[in-house]
Design a protein around this motif. Structure first.
Motif, short mmCIF file in Angstrom:
data_model
loop_
_atom_site.label_atom_id
_atom_site.label_comp_id
_atom_site.label_asym_id
_atom_site.label_seq_id
_atom_site.Cartn_x
_atom_site.Cartn_y
_atom_site.Cartn_z
N VAL A 60 0.86 -1.17 0.00
CA VAL A 60 0.00 0.00 0.00
C VAL A 60 0.91 1.23 0.00
O VAL A 60 1.87 1.31 0.76
N VAL A 61 0.61 2.17 -0.91
CA VAL A 61 1.38 3.40 -0.99
C VAL A 61 0.49 4.54 -0.52
O VAL A 61 -0.61 4.75 -1.05
N LEU A 62 0.99 5.27 0.47
CA LEU A 62 0.24 6.32 1.13
C LEU A 62 1.00 7.63 1.02
O LEU A 62 2.20 7.64 0.73
N GLU A 63 0.32 8.73 1.29
CA GLU A 63 0.97 10.04 1.36
C GLU A 63 0.50 10.76 2.61
O GLU A 63 -0.57 10.48 3.14
N ALA A 64 1.35 11.69 3.06
CA ALA A 64 1.03 12.46 4.26
C ALA A 64 1.92 13.69 4.31
O ALA A 64 2.94 13.77 3.62
N ASP A 65 1.54 14.62 5.16
CA ASP A 65 2.39 15.79 5.37
C ASP A 65 3.57 15.40 6.27
O ASP A 65 3.63 14.27 6.78
N ALA A 66 4.49 16.32 6.44
CA ALA A 66 5.72 16.04 7.17
C ALA A 66 5.45 15.61 8.62
O ALA A 66 6.10 14.71 9.14
N ALA A 67 4.49 16.26 9.27
CA ALA A 67 4.19 15.94 10.67
C ALA A 67 3.63 14.52 10.81
O ALA A 67 4.01 13.78 11.74
N THR A 68 2.75 14.12 9.90
CA THR A 68 2.18 12.78 9.95
C THR A 68 3.24 11.73 9.65
O THR A 68 3.28 10.67 10.27
N LEU A 69 4.13 12.05 8.72
CA LEU A 69 5.22 11.13 8.39
C LEU A 69 6.14 10.95 9.60
O LEU A 69 6.52 9.83 9.93
N LYS A 70 6.47 12.02 10.27
CA LYS A 70 7.32 11.95 11.47
C LYS A 70 6.63 11.14 12.56
O LYS A 70 7.27 10.31 13.22
N ALA A 71 5.33 11.33 12.75
CA ALA A 71 4.58 10.57 13.75
C ALA A 71 4.55 9.08 13.40
O ALA A 71 4.70 8.22 14.28
N ALA A 72 4.39 8.76 12.12
CA ALA A 72 4.39 7.36 11.69
C ALA A 72 5.75 6.73 11.96
O ALA A 72 5.84 5.58 12.42
N HIS A 73 6.81 7.46 11.71
CA HIS A 73 8.18 7.00 11.99
C HIS A 73 8.32 6.67 13.48
O HIS A 73 8.81 5.60 13.85
N THR A 74 7.88 7.58 14.32
CA THR A 74 7.97 7.38 15.77
C THR A 74 7.16 6.17 16.21
O THR A 74 7.62 5.35 17.01
N ARG A 75 5.94 6.04 15.70
CA ARG A 75 5.09 4.90 16.08
C ARG A 75 5.68 3.57 15.60
O ARG A 75 5.65 2.57 16.33
N ALA A 76 6.22 3.55 14.39
CA ALA A 76 6.84 2.31 13.87
C ALA A 76 8.05 1.93 14.71
O ALA A 76 8.26 0.75 15.02
N LEU A 77 8.85 2.91 15.10
CA LEU A 77 10.00 2.63 15.97
C LEU A 77 9.54 2.08 17.32
O LEU A 77 10.13 1.12 17.83
N SER A 78 8.49 2.67 17.88
CA SER A 78 8.02 2.20 19.19
C SER A 78 7.47 0.79 19.13
O SER A 78 7.50 0.06 20.12
N ARG A 79 7.00 0.37 17.97
CA ARG A 79 6.50 -0.99 17.77
C ARG A 79 7.60 -1.94 17.28
O ARG A 79 7.35 -3.10 17.03
N GLU A 80 8.81 -1.39 17.12
CA GLU A 80 9.97 -2.17 16.66
C GLU A 80 9.70 -2.88 15.34
O GLU A 80 10.09 -4.02 15.11
N LEU A 81 9.02 -2.17 14.43
CA LEU A 81 8.73 -2.71 13.11
C LEU A 81 9.92 -2.46 12.18
O LEU A 81 10.52 -1.38 12.23
#
Length: 136
Positions: A60-81
């Motif tokens: 799945v290819v998604l798009e988002a603004d910079a803030a949403t992308l940064k939040a996704a990065h943080t959440r993925a790191l916290s889930r150790e994905l």
């Protein structure tokens, strides 16, 4: 067919079209390289010509603004994905070693993220990329 795992690519919505395609290709290659179980079998046409294997599950290819992308990065790191990243500085380099160098020079919280790819259990990936929208 429903998969237990998911591959999601998230690109920043202010990129040029060529940049979005470039980022998508690079971050998906990181998932493919690190997760051999997602690779399908080689392809063959009716004439017997063989082709390389592709990912064996949808992306799945998604798009988002910079803030949403940064939040996704943080959440993925916290889930150790497992995650691959692409930063804005990487557009100025010409090879892999230089790409790694520009990433290494910036602390995690200051990365100019323009794209990520995340792999893992469907729910974890969905929660990580929450707030992003399908790429048009």
């Amino acid at each position: 067919m429903k998969f237990d795992t998911k591959i999601a690519v998230l690109v920043r919505d202010d990129l040029e079209t060529w940049q979005r395609l470039n980022v998508t290709a690079f971050v998906v290659s990181g998932i493919a390289a690190s997760q051999p179980q997602v690779i399908g079998e080689p392809y063959e046409d009716a004439d017997g010509t063989t082709y390389l294997s592709l990912l064996g599950q949808p992306v799945v290819v998604l798009e988002a603004d910079a803030a949403t992308l940064k939040a996704a990065h943080t959440r993925a790191l916290s889930r150790e994905l497992p995650m691959s990243i692409y930063t804005g500085e990487m557009f100025t380099t010409g090879h892999d070693e230089a790409n790694r160098s520009v990433v290494r020079a910036v602390p995690r919280d200051d990365l100019d993220l323009v794209g990520i790819a995340v792999f893992g259990p469907r729910n974890g990936v969905d929660r990580s990329v929450k707030g992003a929208r399908l790429h048009p």
